[in-house]
Write a protein that holds these residues in place. Structure first.
Motif, PDB file in Angstrom:
ATOM      1  N   ARG A 283       0.841  -1.207   0.000  1.00 56.36           N
ATOM      2  CA  ARG A 283       0.000   0.000   0.000  1.00 56.36           C
ATOM      3  C   ARG A 283       0.875   1.256   0.000  1.00 56.36           C
TER       4      ARG A 283
ATOM      5  N   GLN B 157      -6.626   8.930   2.238  1.00 53.60           N
ATOM      6  CA  GLN B 157      -5.205   8.692   2.462  1.00 53.60           C
ATOM      7  C   GLN B 157      -4.576   9.964   3.028  1.00 53.60           C
TER       8      GLN B 157
ATOM      9  N   HIS C 220      -6.129   5.377   5.164  1.00 57.14           N
ATOM     10  CA  HIS C 220      -4.834   4.828   4.780  1.00 57.14           C
ATOM     11  C   HIS C 220      -3.748   5.834   5.167  1.00 57.14           C
TER      12      HIS C 220
ATOM     13  N   ARG D 127      -4.168  -0.663   6.741  1.00 53.67           N
ATOM     14  CA  ARG D 127      -4.122   0.492   5.829  1.00 53.67           C
ATOM     15  C   ARG D 127      -2.934   1.379   6.201  1.00 53.67           C
TER      16      ARG D 127
END
Length: 364
Positions: free
Chosen positions: A75, A261, A297, A339
């Motif tokens: 990720r 994010q 995230h 995440r």
């Protein structure tokens, strides 16, 4: 004693000439100066002791071993320069980028597609090859997302820049985001600096951007300032330098809850040694993990560049130190956070040594 030799009484009833002489103006000034210098010296001593205590704590934070499994979750992200969307890059460049990234955990590309104008507008001429680049990435790297990296300098510390407090500016940013997402970007990544802790206009902008991006099934991501290493440190630093570099942990959490994010710019830390820098990154990782909900995230920035200037010592802020710091902070705070990743800044300044350190220390 006769009348001719008796001392003349003073106004307060005491005999004149029997007490110490009244101080003159220069004596008083010297005493005030001594007191001021003594107080200043005491303040500087306390600041020095606080600094030494803080640096010692960072060195302790860098000690120990990361927990097993604290490596890439596939990720990670990479910031890309403007050359990818303005016509300077070719198909051969995309293929080379794909070869580089296939053995990494990078799944998001933040490609510089601005900057925004101070009024929030963005001309289409700023990203003429964006459609080509997005198509080429999806062909060469299926599963990797391309997001438009948009930013500007805010008018928070000077007379020029973007004014987020103006509703017309925020409306223009929304319109620019809507147009650029129509090109095919899978998200919009914002880097607006310097952004002061507590800025409610930024939060209002994020609320509107989240509604816009989610309606278009796109991501909203942001580059975030570092978190106060000590409670309220941004207020102290702002009062002494007019540049409150850090955010409070509470404000970081407010931002994190509004985005998909959030990438901490965990470089330019003013740390003089790699061990202190690594400890600082470990501390920042823990603080960010505590403030970020599991649905968002979180990414920690890695310095894929080398510079020596105020605030950044190239031999201290290294990728190995940052990776170790990230792993230590993750180990101590939330070792199983799903995440989570690292963000590499920036492609055009990266060296082979940077890539090897990331792959060895984080990808494994």
């Amino acid at each position: 004693m006769d009348a001719q030799t008796a001392p003349t009484p003073a106004a307060d009833g005491s005999a004149a000439g029997t007490g110490p002489p009244a101080p003159d103006g220069r004596s008083r000034a010297r005493r005030v100066l001594r007191r001021t210098l003594t107080a200043l010296g005491l303040v500087l001593l306390l600041l020095l002791l606080a600094l030494l205590a803080g640096e010692t704590a960072l060195r302790v934070d860098y000690a120990g071993d990361p927990a097993p499994g604290t490596r890439t979750r596939d990720r990670d992200a990479l910031w890309l320069g403007h050359a990818w969307v303005d016509g300077r890059k070719t198909e051969a460049d995309v293929k080379a980028l794909a070869r580089r990234l296939r053995r990494t955990g990078v799944r998001d590309l933040y490609v510089h597609s601005g900057p925004l104008e101070d009024d929030g507008t963005l001309p289409d001429s700023a990203y003429p090859k964006a459609g080509w680049f997005i198509t080429a990435v999806h062909r060469e790297l299926p599963g990797v997302r391309v997001q438009a990296w948009l930013g500007d300098v805010l008018a928070t510390e000077g007379p020029t820049g973007m004014h987020l407090e103006r509703p017309a500016t925020r409306a223009a940013i929304l319109a620019s985001t809507r147009r650029i997402l129509a090109v095919g970007y899978q998200g919009a990544h914002f880097d607006l600096e310097p952004l002061h802790s507590g800025d409610r206009h930024y939060l209002a902008l994020l609320d509107d951007l989240r509604e816009l991006t989610h309606a278009g099934h796109a991501l909203l991501s942001v580059a975030a300032h570092q978190i106060d290493p000590l409670p309220g440190f941004h207020s102290f630093w702002g009062a002494t330098t007019n540049h409150p570099k850090w955010w409070s942990q509470a404000y970081f959490g407010q931002v994190a809850r509004r985005v998909d994010q959030i990438a901490v710019m965990s470089y330019d830390t003013m740390q003089p040694l790699s061990s202190l820098y690594g400890g600082y990154v470990a501390q920042q990782t823990s603080l960010a993990l505590e403030a970020t909900p599991g649905t968002t995230h979180l990414l920690m920035g890695l310095p894929f560049y080398y510079e020596n200037r105020f605030g950044h010592v190239g031999d201290a802020e290294t990728v190995p130190a940052a990776v170790r710091g990230v792993r230590l902070g993750l180990s101590r705070t939330d070792a199983h956070r799903a995440r989570f990743g690292v963000a590499l800044y920036v492609d055009f300044a990266a060296t082979e040594a940077n890539w090897r350190a990331y792959e060895k220390g984080w990808v494994g």
